[in-house]
Design an enzyme around this catalytic site. Sequence first.
Site, PDB file in Angstrom:
ATOM      1  N   ASP A 107      -6.831   4.292  -4.967  1.00  0.00           N
ATOM      2  CA  ASP A 107      -7.538   4.156  -3.696  1.00  0.00           C
ATOM      3  C   ASP A 107      -8.172   5.522  -3.449  1.00  0.00           C
ATOM      4  OD1 ASP A 107      -7.910   2.307  -1.245  1.00  0.00           O
ATOM      5  OD2 ASP A 107      -7.240   4.134  -0.285  1.00  0.00           O
TER       6      ASP A 107
ATOM      7  N   LYS B 131       0.881  -1.189   0.000  1.00  0.00           N
ATOM      8  CA  LYS B 131       0.000   0.000   0.000  1.00  0.00           C
ATOM      9  C   LYS B 131       0.903   1.219   0.000  1.00  0.00           C
ATOM     10  CE  LYS B 131      -4.369   1.133   0.099  1.00  0.00           C
ATOM     11  NZ  LYS B 131      -5.506   0.461  -0.546  1.00  0.00           N
TER      12      LYS B 131
END
Length: 448
Positions: A168, A128
């Site tokens: 995201d 991430k």
Amino acid sequence: MYKNEYLNKILVNVKEKCAEQKEFINAVEEFLDSMDYIVGSDPDIEKYAILERIVVPERVVMFRVPWVDDNGKIQVNNGYRVQFNSAIGPYKGGLRLDPSVNLSILKFLGFEQIFKNSLTGLPMGGGKGGSDFNPKGKSDAEVMRFCQSFMQELYQVIGPNTDVPAGDIGVGAREIGYMYGMYKKLTKDVTGVLTGKGISFGGSLTRTEATGFGLCYFAEELLKTYYNDSFNGKNVVISGSGNVAQYAAFKATELGAKVVAMSDRNGYIASEDGIDIEFVRNIKNERKSLVDEYVKKYPNTKNGKNTHDIWKIKCDIALPSATQNEINIEDAKALVKNGCKVLCEGANMPTELDAVKYLYENGVIFSPGKASNAGGVAVSGLEMSQNAMHLSWTFEEVDQKLKEIMQNIFKACYETASKYGEPKNLSLGANIAGFLKVYNAMKAQGVI
Ligand code: NDP
């Protein structure tokens, strides 16, 4: 306290070493809960120090992102990439651009991503990244200059076979396009190092819709299994109005449900007649405030500024799809009181741990984001396959594969939970099923 002493030691150690990282500690705590069901009967987990290793990222890169705003002023943000675990494939996970971004949030998201990616059945590790840059209120040119500067550092640690980021919160097609352009310029590499790309330069059809559609495919399977029922005729509350929320709303409607409430950071809207989702999409495409614009067109719409009040709207199914920690214990009580039967997470950990417990104890079937929102990363995996093969599948082909993957994820979670005697505990099923594949790969690859 866990039954198994080994787990208690792991948690104490994480809490000591990452004392400030509350989101990450929460994610580890929730995962270790499930490990309590298996560590006692498999001594190799402790012998090979699997849990000590799995809670520490393989690598964290933090860097400076300087850029020049439209007034000629130099701005500086923090950039990050957390490469958490590559046991089963290249690191894969989104980039988040939001002022709240910090190392704790990215470690929590990267940790969850390990098990989510494993559940998809595709060979993808967990990662991430992102920045505390706030894209809200910035011009296109400012967003472009930020993305280019961000990629000037990030390109050094990513690649189509090592680490493949995606979007995201705050990172959609526009941002991915700018980042991909800079990556290509720096590396002369036109293979798919980012997923969520535009269709004309290697993107996959259905990627935009994938997380929201996948969430509904998962929920449909859940409704069929536990209640012999479907979305048809149900009232659904969906928080957020971004990528995940919009496509969950479209698919739920297509499957016969009525979406009765949606929200954004500034408040919620609710209507017993159903929300005009196409209009919500137009508002958000123009990056405007949901409540202000919606109420201008539909003045009788119930609305409020407190985003938590959306959980007081009566519904059969709740699909939280905004961000982490949006449902606390009081929200969970309101949902139960109003007869909600199913809560499937579209966002990552939107439900606080005590709220999850309350829902479970009060008969609401709960599915964790790592299972029910895995559709996005699954189609990202399919985008990587298409890029590697230099071909493009049709919308219908990808949608069908997505549906099968979500049905398989549900089945894996349900069957694993049932095997451990708790068929309604999908968190347990997701954690164990996701973990086992990663564990076996880590064991086979030696101490690295
Ligand atoms: P977007 O940026 O497209 O949308 C996020 C939405 O949530 C926006 O409507 C935003 O409001 C709202 N929101 C953000 N923070 C808050 C808050 N504190 N309170 C209330 N509403 C809030 O993001 P995505 O739809 O892509 O992501 C949503 C969630 O889903 C995140 O948790 C993400 O990690 C997760 N996820 C996303 C995937 C994807 O494919 N995109 C894949 C898997 C998980 P506003 O419009 O005002 O900004």
